[in-house]
Design a protein around this motif. Sequence first.
Motif, PDB file in Angstrom:
ATOM      1  N   ARG A  96       0.830  -1.198   0.000  1.00 32.80           N
ATOM      2  CA  ARG A  96       0.000   0.000   0.000  1.00 32.80           C
ATOM      3  C   ARG A  96       0.863   1.246   0.000  1.00 32.80           C
ATOM      4  O   ARG A  96       1.940   1.269   0.582  1.00 32.80           O
ATOM      5  N   ALA A  97       0.385   2.268  -0.660  1.00 28.53           N
ATOM      6  CA  ALA A  97       0.965   3.607  -0.531  1.00 28.53           C
ATOM      7  C   ALA A  97      -0.207   4.545  -0.270  1.00 28.53           C
ATOM      8  O   ALA A  97      -1.371   4.150  -0.390  1.00 28.53           O
ATOM      9  N   THR A  98       0.115   5.767   0.080  1.00 34.36           N
ATOM     10  CA  THR A  98      -0.970   6.693   0.420  1.00 34.36           C
ATOM     11  C   THR A  98      -1.883   6.961  -0.767  1.00 34.36           C
ATOM     12  O   THR A  98      -3.072   7.191  -0.615  1.00 34.36           O
ATOM     13  N   ASP A  99      -1.299   6.873  -1.947  1.00 36.54           N
ATOM     14  CA  ASP A  99      -2.101   7.212  -3.121  1.00 36.54           C
ATOM     15  C   ASP A  99      -2.335   6.017  -4.044  1.00 36.54           C
ATOM     16  O   ASP A  99      -2.668   6.181  -5.207  1.00 36.54           O
ATOM     17  N   GLY A 100      -2.154   4.808  -3.534  1.00 37.81           N
ATOM     18  CA  GLY A 100      -2.426   3.664  -4.387  1.00 37.81           C
ATOM     19  C   GLY A 100      -1.695   2.415  -3.969  1.00 37.81           C
ATOM     20  O   GLY A 100      -1.364   2.234  -2.793  1.00 37.81           O
ATOM     21  N   LEU A 101      -1.470   1.548  -4.971  1.00 34.46           N
ATOM     22  CA  LEU A 101      -0.759   0.291  -4.737  1.00 34.46           C
ATOM     23  C   LEU A 101       0.583   0.343  -5.460  1.00 34.46           C
ATOM     24  O   LEU A 101       0.663   0.850  -6.582  1.00 34.46           O
ATOM     25  N   VAL A 102       1.618  -0.219  -4.830  1.00 32.58           N
ATOM     26  CA  VAL A 102       2.941  -0.238  -5.433  1.00 32.58           C
ATOM     27  C   VAL A 102       3.277  -1.678  -5.811  1.00 32.58           C
ATOM     28  O   VAL A 102       3.335  -2.556  -4.946  1.00 32.58           O
ATOM     29  N   LEU A 103       3.451  -1.923  -7.098  1.00 30.71           N
ATOM     30  CA  LEU A 103       3.813  -3.253  -7.571  1.00 30.71           C
ATOM     31  C   LEU A 103       5.307  -3.293  -7.836  1.00 30.71           C
ATOM     32  O   LEU A 103       5.844  -2.408  -8.519  1.00 30.71           O
ATOM     33  N   GLY A 104       5.960  -4.324  -7.317  1.00 32.24           N
ATOM     34  CA  GLY A 104       7.380  -4.512  -7.597  1.00 32.24           C
ATOM     35  C   GLY A 104       7.548  -5.705  -8.518  1.00 32.24           C
ATOM     36  O   GLY A 104       6.978  -6.774  -8.269  1.00 32.24           O
ATOM     37  N   PHE A 105       8.301  -5.540  -9.573  1.00 35.31           N
ATOM     38  CA  PHE A 105       8.538  -6.620 -10.534  1.00 35.31           C
ATOM     39  C   PHE A 105       9.983  -7.104 -10.419  1.00 35.31           C
ATOM     40  O   PHE A 105      10.875  -6.342 -10.012  1.00 35.31           O
ATOM     41  N   THR A 106      10.219  -8.330 -10.834  1.00 34.18           N
ATOM     42  CA  THR A 106      11.581  -8.871 -10.744  1.00 34.18           C
ATOM     43  C   THR A 106      12.478  -8.356 -11.860  1.00 34.18           C
ATOM     44  O   THR A 106      13.699  -8.468 -11.773  1.00 34.18           O
ATOM     45  N   GLU A 107      11.895  -7.839 -12.908  1.00 32.35           N
ATOM     46  CA  GLU A 107      12.682  -7.288 -14.013  1.00 32.35           C
ATOM     47  C   GLU A 107      12.047  -5.962 -14.431  1.00 32.35           C
ATOM     48  O   GLU A 107      10.858  -5.736 -14.181  1.00 32.35           O
ATOM     49  N   PRO A 108      12.805  -5.106 -15.083  1.00 33.20           N
ATOM     50  CA  PRO A 108      12.191  -3.874 -15.606  1.00 33.20           C
ATOM     51  C   PRO A 108      11.042  -4.209 -16.561  1.00 33.20           C
ATOM     52  O   PRO A 108      11.131  -5.156 -17.345  1.00 33.20           O
ATOM     53  N   VAL A 109       9.997  -3.415 -16.456  1.00 32.21           N
ATOM     54  CA  VAL A 109       8.822  -3.655 -17.290  1.00 32.21           C
ATOM     55  C   VAL A 109       8.990  -2.964 -18.644  1.00 32.21           C
ATOM     56  O   VAL A 109       9.823  -2.059 -18.817  1.00 32.21           O
ATOM     57  N   ASP A 110       8.215  -3.411 -19.580  1.00 32.78           N
ATOM     58  CA  ASP A 110       8.160  -2.731 -20.878  1.00 32.78           C
ATOM     59  C   ASP A 110       7.324  -1.470 -20.676  1.00 32.78           C
ATOM     60  O   ASP A 110       6.109  -1.521 -20.492  1.00 32.78           O
ATOM     61  N   ARG A 111       7.993  -0.337 -20.683  1.00 33.76           N
ATOM     62  CA  ARG A 111       7.321   0.914 -20.328  1.00 33.76           C
ATOM     63  C   ARG A 111       6.166   1.242 -21.268  1.00 33.76           C
ATOM     64  O   ARG A 111       5.189   1.866 -20.852  1.00 33.76           O
ATOM     65  N   SER A 112       6.284   0.825 -22.507  1.00 36.38           N
ATOM     66  CA  SER A 112       5.234   1.195 -23.458  1.00 36.38           C
ATOM     67  C   SER A 112       3.899   0.545 -23.107  1.00 36.38           C
ATOM     68  O   SER A 112       2.831   1.092 -23.385  1.00 36.38           O
ATOM     69  N   PHE A 113       3.960  -0.632 -22.487  1.00 32.55           N
ATOM     70  CA  PHE A 113       2.718  -1.276 -22.060  1.00 32.55           C
ATOM     71  C   PHE A 113       2.377  -0.926 -20.615  1.00 32.55           C
ATOM     72  O   PHE A 113       1.220  -0.722 -20.272  1.00 32.55           O
ATOM     73  N   ALA A 114       3.403  -0.913 -19.770  1.00 32.77           N
ATOM     74  CA  ALA A 114       3.148  -0.752 -18.338  1.00 32.77           C
ATOM     75  C   ALA A 114       2.573   0.612 -17.997  1.00 32.77           C
ATOM     76  O   ALA A 114       1.959   0.784 -16.943  1.00 32.77           O
ATOM     77  N   ILE A 115       2.747   1.571 -18.842  1.00 32.14           N
ATOM     78  CA  ILE A 115       2.237   2.913 -18.556  1.00 32.14           C
ATOM     79  C   ILE A 115       0.762   3.056 -18.915  1.00 32.14           C
ATOM     80  O   ILE A 115       0.107   4.028 -18.533  1.00 32.14           O
ATOM     81  N   LEU A 116       0.217   2.078 -19.621  1.00 31.09           N
ATOM     82  CA  LEU A 116      -1.171   2.172 -20.079  1.00 31.09           C
ATOM     83  C   LEU A 116      -2.145   1.668 -19.011  1.00 31.09           C
ATOM     84  O   LEU A 116      -2.000   0.546 -18.523  1.00 31.09           O
ATOM     85  N   PRO A 117      -3.135   2.473 -18.653  1.00 35.39           N
ATOM     86  CA  PRO A 117      -4.119   2.002 -17.648  1.00 35.39           C
ATOM     87  C   PRO A 117      -4.828   0.721 -18.077  1.00 35.39           C
ATOM     88  O   PRO A 117      -5.153  -0.122 -17.242  1.00 35.39           O
ATOM     89  N   GLU A 118      -5.053   0.575 -19.388  1.00 33.84           N
ATOM     90  CA  GLU A 118      -5.786  -0.612 -19.842  1.00 33.84           C
ATOM     91  C   GLU A 118      -4.944  -1.888 -19.754  1.00 33.84           C
ATOM     92  O   GLU A 118      -5.451  -2.988 -19.996  1.00 33.84           O
ATOM     93  N   SER A 119      -3.676  -1.743 -19.420  1.00 29.83           N
ATOM     94  CA  SER A 119      -2.860  -2.943 -19.207  1.00 29.83           C
ATOM     95  C   SER A 119      -3.173  -3.610 -17.869  1.00 29.83           C
ATOM     96  O   SER A 119      -2.653  -4.686 -17.567  1.00 29.83           O
ATOM     97  N   TYR A 120      -3.988  -2.959 -17.069  1.00 30.09           N
ATOM     98  CA  TYR A 120      -4.312  -3.474 -15.736  1.00 30.09           C
ATOM     99  C   TYR A 120      -5.824  -3.544 -15.585  1.00 30.09           C
ATOM    100  O   TYR A 120      -6.569  -2.781 -16.206  1.00 30.09           O
ATOM    101  N   ALA A 121      -6.254  -4.453 -14.737  1.00 28.54           N
ATOM    102  CA  ALA A 121      -7.644  -4.473 -14.298  1.00 28.54           C
ATOM    103  C   ALA A 121      -7.623  -4.580 -12.783  1.00 28.54           C
ATOM    104  O   ALA A 121      -7.083  -5.541 -12.232  1.00 28.54           O
ATOM    105  N   VAL A 122      -8.150  -3.578 -12.134  1.00 26.89           N
ATOM    106  CA  VAL A 122      -8.150  -3.566 -10.674  1.00 26.89           C
ATOM    107  C   VAL A 122      -9.591  -3.532 -10.201  1.00 26.89           C
ATOM    108  O   VAL A 122     -10.403  -2.728 -10.681  1.00 26.89           O
ATOM    109  N   GLU A 123      -9.906  -4.430  -9.274  1.00 20.26           N
ATOM    110  CA  GLU A 123     -11.251  -4.492  -8.709  1.00 20.26           C
ATOM    111  C   GLU A 123     -11.167  -4.333  -7.205  1.00 20.26           C
ATOM    112  O   GLU A 123     -10.233  -4.844  -6.570  1.00 20.26           O
TER     113      GLU A 123
END
Lengths: 258, 489
Positions: B397-424
């Motif tokens: 948790r962070a004050t303004d959301g959730l912090v995800l840590g990945f084991t490798e650097p993400v592909d920024r072109s996809f990871a920056i897109l909100p539609e790459s995630y679904a949060v419920e």
Amino acid sequence: MEGQTQETAPGASGSQTTPPPAVPTAEVTSSDTVEQDFLKIDSFLTDPPLPLSLSRKTCENFLTDKDLLQAHLDTGGSPRPLPGIFVIESPSAACQIIWDPQTCRMLGVLSKSEARMTTSPVGKAPAAAAPSAAAPSATPPPLTASGPHPLRRSTGAYGDPVYFGFRWLHGRPGFLYTIGSLIVEEWIWLEDPTLLRQHFRIRSPESDVIVLLPTGWSDEVTATAGTIKEGVLTVPAANAAEFAITTRLKPAPVPPAP
Amino acid sequence: MKVFPRTSSLVELPMLQRTSLLLGCWFSAFLIPPVRSQPSAPPREFVQITASETAPSVAALAAYDDSTAMFLNASGQIGVAKFSPGLSLIGWQHYSKASFDALPGLSLGPEFSVMLASAGELTQGFDTDTDGQLDTFQALVRDWPGAKEGVTITAGPLADSRGRVLFALSPATMEQGAPPQAAIVAWTPGQKEPETIMSSNLPVTAIALSQDGLLAALLSFPDYKDGFFLSLTELPPPLTPPSTTPSAPTGENVPSPSSAATDGEKAGHEPGKKTNEEATSAKASPPASPPLPMTLPSLLIPSEMTKGAAPRHLTFVHEVNEAKLLLSCPESQMIIEVAPEKVGELWQGSILVHTITPEPILAMSEMKPGKVLGGGAKGFFPIDENIASYRIRSIRRATDGLVLGFTEPVDRSFAILPESYAVEAVSLTGAASPVVIEPVIEYDGRTVILKMPPPSSETVLRVLCRNVPSATGAKLLSSACSYTIHQDK
């Protein structure tokens, strides 16, 4: 059965594994009476004539005697399975010895094909196996216990027996329990496929020890001490600290012709 | 979370010393030499374990030290195995050839003894003649509330740092008209019956204990198909001070408590000096009738994360500044990781996939901090995070959301897109509502903040990384993770 599924440790019988030392026999001071007693009484524990295996299982309830059944009824009064019983067997014997920690007594000697064990929690318990090729062709009949605890009529043997634990030394099991003020070790093994030995050690007996023999089996029983009369073995107090009972398991009876 | 330095669990637990005292009494009664309690006792022989490539089946595991573990095989026999620093099996051998109808749990006692439980008995095995084989097995506990009515042990045993042995009991109705309740009980040497320390509306199928006393319990609710319940509770202190008097039998052969104390001095106590545990017990007066804590479900492991397979075994793994919980799901070969977090009086935390194992894992034990050994039908397997795989490593948790840590650097072109995630956001009633997020990628490329409005309490945030490959194009090991919030920090 268990011998077929038990895993063999690498080098367990090889020369690379350091052999375990025998029961300690040296460096015991004279004041160490507990240790001395142990060594002295332990002298009967040599490797058994027949290799034995010991396992704890849940067994289908085969009891019919009301005294024995009393401890193995569910809340509705129906017989329930026998959990955690001890099964002693040998690959070269066609029988299994069943010992119950709940009632602290041998429940019987069953043929391997008769005893039905259920699955154990950690793995699939081996199903009752057919007698091995080396087993004698004549299957001993069941020797089932009946009546009160065998030591019940001994002085001091009041109340329900209380199981303490068991030992496994030199391939032989010994069951430890108390009944009233008697502190008992009961070692059990097979001298040969049809010769059952029960070796009793009773801590500081003050009176004669009375052993109720299984009904109908007194003719097949011999004892290292005491006298047998009408199905009862009476061991004088002087000999009661340690004595053995040997039971010749009868050959299978011939079923009556129809 | 405070992490204690790892110590030898064999000799430093006060419980174990008291256990030795009790056994000394009984063993004397049965003419069995006490386990190395006499100064003249010969030193224990080393048993040379032969190197081997064949592996035993493993149904339960308990780490003895960094490179040695006791285990229970599928036949219910106890064994001991030796491992390389990388946890490769060097060799093994039986520690007892007697077979037990034991539950898949194993705990170590003093002087190379081992505790195990079956449905009807808690048993401790000893090597009294120090020949490298267990030869004496004591029934520690055979009686508990409801035992005669069919209540059985369902999980355990576990030794805690307060000198108790914990195990779980099947549900029973203790008061007329009351619903049946399962229990986690604690047995202290000297007590005839264990005391109930927690009750549960759901049966307990597995338990684990962290070094600082956090008790995790898997709760069984087969009718619920969407997930699996995990309870996290701090272990309560003993309700009654431990006794050193054996319960039975009584008689001249059984030493009095005072003579037991003398044995205790032999066992390592300094005369007149109380251990911390004893001092605590002496100061504390037993409470009148404290309400029993309930092991309520703390976290729900989503079944989508385990591929529908139920967690069967759990163990804590202690890393720097935190303890995580690993749960094995043998049917899917998934290892789930839970990072507990305490907020107020409640435990919450994150759930994610730790790794996928090559074989079903039936048992796990932490061999050294952060290093977990697993076991199954085909032997032993180190439970590595599988560094080669690309996965979500943490969620917090962070004050303004959730912090995800990945084991490798993400592909920024996809990871920056909100539609790459679904949060419920899933409420306690099961109602799910989508959460609008705004991804922000940190400078290291491995951390993504999903900015979102503050979620309400009693919410599970379920995150699906639908399309977040690594910078090298690797696909996520598992795209799902979740975070349970009982209350805000």
